[in-house]
Design an enzyme around this catalytic site. Structure first.
Site, PDB file in Angstrom:
ATOM      1  N   THR A 120      38.536  -2.282 -29.924  1.00 51.94           N
ATOM      2  CA  THR A 120      37.957  -1.827 -31.195  1.00 51.94           C
ATOM      3  C   THR A 120      36.445  -1.733 -31.132  1.00 51.94           C
ATOM      4  O   THR A 120      35.797  -2.490 -30.393  1.00 51.94           O
ATOM      5  CB  THR A 120      38.351  -2.827 -32.306  1.00 51.94           C
ATOM      6  OG1 THR A 120      37.594  -2.536 -33.479  1.00 51.94           O
ATOM      7  CG2 THR A 120      38.046  -4.261 -31.920  1.00 51.94           C
ATOM      8  N   TYR A 144      38.168 -10.854 -35.780  1.00 51.11           N
ATOM      9  CA  TYR A 144      38.964  -9.727 -35.277  1.00 51.11           C
ATOM     10  C   TYR A 144      38.303  -9.152 -34.024  1.00 51.11           C
ATOM     11  O   TYR A 144      38.937  -9.040 -32.966  1.00 51.11           O
ATOM     12  CB  TYR A 144      39.094  -8.652 -36.365  1.00 51.11           C
ATOM     13  CG  TYR A 144      39.686  -7.365 -35.868  1.00 51.11           C
ATOM     14  CD1 TYR A 144      41.000  -7.318 -35.404  1.00 51.11           C
ATOM     15  CD2 TYR A 144      38.927  -6.190 -35.839  1.00 51.11           C
ATOM     16  CE1 TYR A 144      41.534  -6.138 -34.941  1.00 51.11           C
ATOM     17  CE2 TYR A 144      39.468  -5.003 -35.389  1.00 51.11           C
ATOM     18  CZ  TYR A 144      40.769  -4.981 -34.930  1.00 51.11           C
ATOM     19  OH  TYR A 144      41.307  -3.813 -34.454  1.00 51.11           O
TER      20      TYR A 144
HETATM   21  C1  UD1 Z   1      36.774  -2.168 -39.370  1.00 51.16           C
HETATM   22  C2  UD1 Z   1      36.403  -2.479 -37.951  1.00 51.16           C
HETATM   23  C3  UD1 Z   1      37.186  -1.607 -37.010  1.00 51.16           C
HETATM   24  C4  UD1 Z   1      38.626  -1.847 -37.229  1.00 51.16           C
HETATM   25  C5  UD1 Z   1      38.942  -1.530 -38.671  1.00 51.16           C
HETATM   26  C6  UD1 Z   1      40.401  -1.864 -38.906  1.00 51.16           C
HETATM   27  C7  UD1 Z   1      34.112  -3.259 -37.811  1.00 51.16           C
HETATM   28  C8  UD1 Z   1      32.700  -2.890 -37.597  1.00 51.16           C
HETATM   29  N1  UD1 Z   1      34.986  -2.246 -37.766  1.00 51.16           N
HETATM   30  O1  UD1 Z   1      36.325  -0.869 -39.646  1.00 51.16           O
HETATM   31  O2  UD1 Z   1      36.894  -1.909 -35.690  1.00 51.16           O
HETATM   32  O3  UD1 Z   1      39.375  -1.050 -36.359  1.00 51.16           O
HETATM   33  O4  UD1 Z   1      38.136  -2.297 -39.552  1.00 51.16           O
HETATM   34  O5  UD1 Z   1      40.584  -3.077 -39.462  1.00 51.16           O
HETATM   35  O6  UD1 Z   1      34.434  -4.422 -38.012  1.00 51.16           O
HETATM   36  N2  UD1 Z   1      34.707   1.067 -47.627  1.00 51.16           N
HETATM   37  C9  UD1 Z   1      34.489   1.212 -48.989  1.00 51.16           C
HETATM   38  N3  UD1 Z   1      35.521   0.935 -49.821  1.00 51.16           N
HETATM   39  C10 UD1 Z   1      36.741   0.509 -49.398  1.00 51.16           C
HETATM   40  C11 UD1 Z   1      36.957   0.374 -48.011  1.00 51.16           C
HETATM   41  C12 UD1 Z   1      35.914   0.650 -47.159  1.00 51.16           C
HETATM   42  O7  UD1 Z   1      33.395   1.581 -49.424  1.00 51.16           O
HETATM   43  O8  UD1 Z   1      37.633   0.254 -50.244  1.00 51.16           O
HETATM   44  C13 UD1 Z   1      33.617   1.421 -46.694  1.00 51.16           C
HETATM   45  C14 UD1 Z   1      33.172   0.303 -45.785  1.00 51.16           C
HETATM   46  O9  UD1 Z   1      32.158  -0.451 -46.383  1.00 51.16           O
HETATM   47  C15 UD1 Z   1      32.711   1.091 -44.553  1.00 51.16           C
HETATM   48  C16 UD1 Z   1      33.656   2.293 -44.517  1.00 51.16           C
HETATM   49  O10 UD1 Z   1      34.156   2.423 -45.843  1.00 51.16           O
HETATM   50  O11 UD1 Z   1      31.405   1.594 -44.720  1.00 51.16           O
HETATM   51  C17 UD1 Z   1      34.848   2.105 -43.585  1.00 51.16           C
HETATM   52  O12 UD1 Z   1      35.459   0.843 -43.851  1.00 51.16           O
HETATM   53  P1  UD1 Z   1      36.918   0.455 -43.316  1.00 51.16           P
HETATM   54  O13 UD1 Z   1      37.815   1.633 -43.481  1.00 51.16           O
HETATM   55  O14 UD1 Z   1      37.312  -0.827 -43.959  1.00 51.16           O
HETATM   56  O15 UD1 Z   1      36.729   0.269 -41.758  1.00 51.16           O
HETATM   57  P2  UD1 Z   1      35.572  -0.533 -40.971  1.00 51.16           P
HETATM   58  O16 UD1 Z   1      35.187  -1.769 -41.700  1.00 51.16           O
HETATM   59  O17 UD1 Z   1      34.506   0.444 -40.618  1.00 51.16           O
END
Ligand code: UD1
Length: 334
Positions: A120, A144
């Site tokens: 990841t 993780y």
């Molecule tokens: C994280 C992990 C990634 C992992 C993935 C799956 C890190 C840096 N990355 O990705 O390796 O494969 O989780 O568990 O730890 N967001 C919102 N609202 C939401 C959900 C997300 O604004 O309800 C934003 C987050 O703040 C981020 C982006 O959307 O900026 C993507 O978030 P998300 O889909 O949760 O994935 P990551 O955290 O990037």
């Protein structure tokens, strides 16, 4: 390689099931899926033979490898919810790290030749510079990412001490599903942005929270490199070909090399659905880097991998089609 027996751990889960489907479609005839169905779904396994069991069960894993003369293992089985890994780290070290150690011991004892590992971008933590290449120092900020990095290290050391060769694939943000919506993402209590947004679009949730609107990015929201699960699955098939052709062990980023902001993703989901949904600005979520984008030239060079779905609209259309199927109870899970 198509006659070779392949063991896919976690092959009933989101990414693993897409890889199993592609292996079956590519003509692989000896596919064995090991999944404890804690997160996966029996109905998601469209090819091969499903064995319900755990990667921590040495007797079972060794027997499977010996009986079926497994030559390659693709290892997906893992917990993947970042916030949960922070609140319950030992759960992640147990399943992701200790069970991987067990699986590797069984592979080593029984002469498995090739190993493909689902890692990841979380191993990079909060990188100083993006796009990040594979030489960027690893510095995970949650259990993780650490649990996966420890598995990478075990693989590196076992690779040096034995004839086993491996490919580590570091996934960026995986999204979308089978373009024909036969299988998709049914993870319960999902936290991933595109899953949350499509669930909101179909009315399963009241709103989407944007975690942080004050990042130093194009529109103040977090930027990520979203890769379609079909392209990611294809990278695994290419990695198998690469190892079978004599390729040396390597670690590769899996992304498209460009990022979209949270707002851009939400706009794409509303566009795909033809109507807006409720969005609420929240404070930043702990541990989120502002921007995480892959430098992905190595995977193209090393595996000859070429993305086919590098299009955010297509990614969210496919994710939304699956979500609509779930709401009509035409898919599994949900
Ligand atoms: C994280 C992990 C990634 C992992 C993935 C799956 C890190 C840096 N990355 O990705 O390796 O494969 O989780 O568990 O730890 N967001 C919102 N609202 C939401 C959900 C997300 O604004 O309800 C934003 C987050 O703040 C981020 C982006 O959307 O900026 C993507 O978030 P998300 O889909 O949760 O994935 P990551 O955290 O990037």
């Amino acid at each position: 390689m198509h006659n070779k027996a392949i063991l896919v751990t976690g092959g009933a889960g989101y990414i693993g099931s897409h890889v199993v489907r592609q292996l079956g479609e590519a003509g692989y005839r000896k596919i064995f899926v090991l999944d404890n169905l804690s997160k996966g779904f029996r109905e998601a396994v469209l090819h091969g033979q499903l064995v319900v069991g755990d990667t921590g069960d040495s007797d079972l894993v060794s027997r499977l490898i010996r009986e079926h003369r497994i030559e390659a293992v693709l290892h997906f089985a893992a917990y993947t919810v970042v916030p949960e890994s922070v609140s319950d780290p030992l759960k992640y070290y147990g399943n992701n790290t200790c069970n991987t150690r067990n699986l590797l011991a069984c592979c080593a004892a029984n002469g498995v030749k090739y190993f493909i590992f689902s890692s990841t971008a979380a191993v990079y933590g909060i990188p100083a510079i993006t796009p990040v290449d594979e030489q960027t120092p690893t510095d995970p900020i949650n259990a993780y990412g650490t649990s996966k990095l420890m598995s990478e290290w075990m693989l590196r050391d076992l690779g040096a001490a034995s004839a086993m060769r491996y490919v580590v694939l570091r996934y960026f943000n995986v999204a979308g599903c089978d373009p024909q919506a036969r299988i998709g993402q049914s993870t319960p209590q999902a936290t991933l942005l595109i899953k949350v947004a499509t669930e909101t679009a179909v009315g399963k949730r009241d709103h989407v929270a944007i975690f942080g609107t004050d990042y130093p990015t194009k529109d103040g929201t977090g930027v990520r490199d979203y890769i379609h699960v079909e392209d990611l699955a294809d990278a695994h098939l290419k990695a198998l070909d690469y190892l079978a052709a004599g390729g040396t062990s390597t670690t590769l980023n899996c992304g498209y090399g460009h990022g979209y902001s949270v707002r851009e993703v939400l706009d794409a989901v509303a566009r795909a659905d033809g109507k807006p949904f409720k969005i609420v600005a929240h404070p930043r979520r702990a541990g989120d880097p502002p921007e995480l984008v892959a430098q992905c030239s190595r995977i193209t060079q090393v595996l000859g991998w070429k993305p086919r779905y590098d299009n955010l609209d297509l990614i969210v259309q496919h994710a939304l089609a699956w979500e609509k199927k779930l709401i009509k109870k035409l898919g599994y899970g949900g």
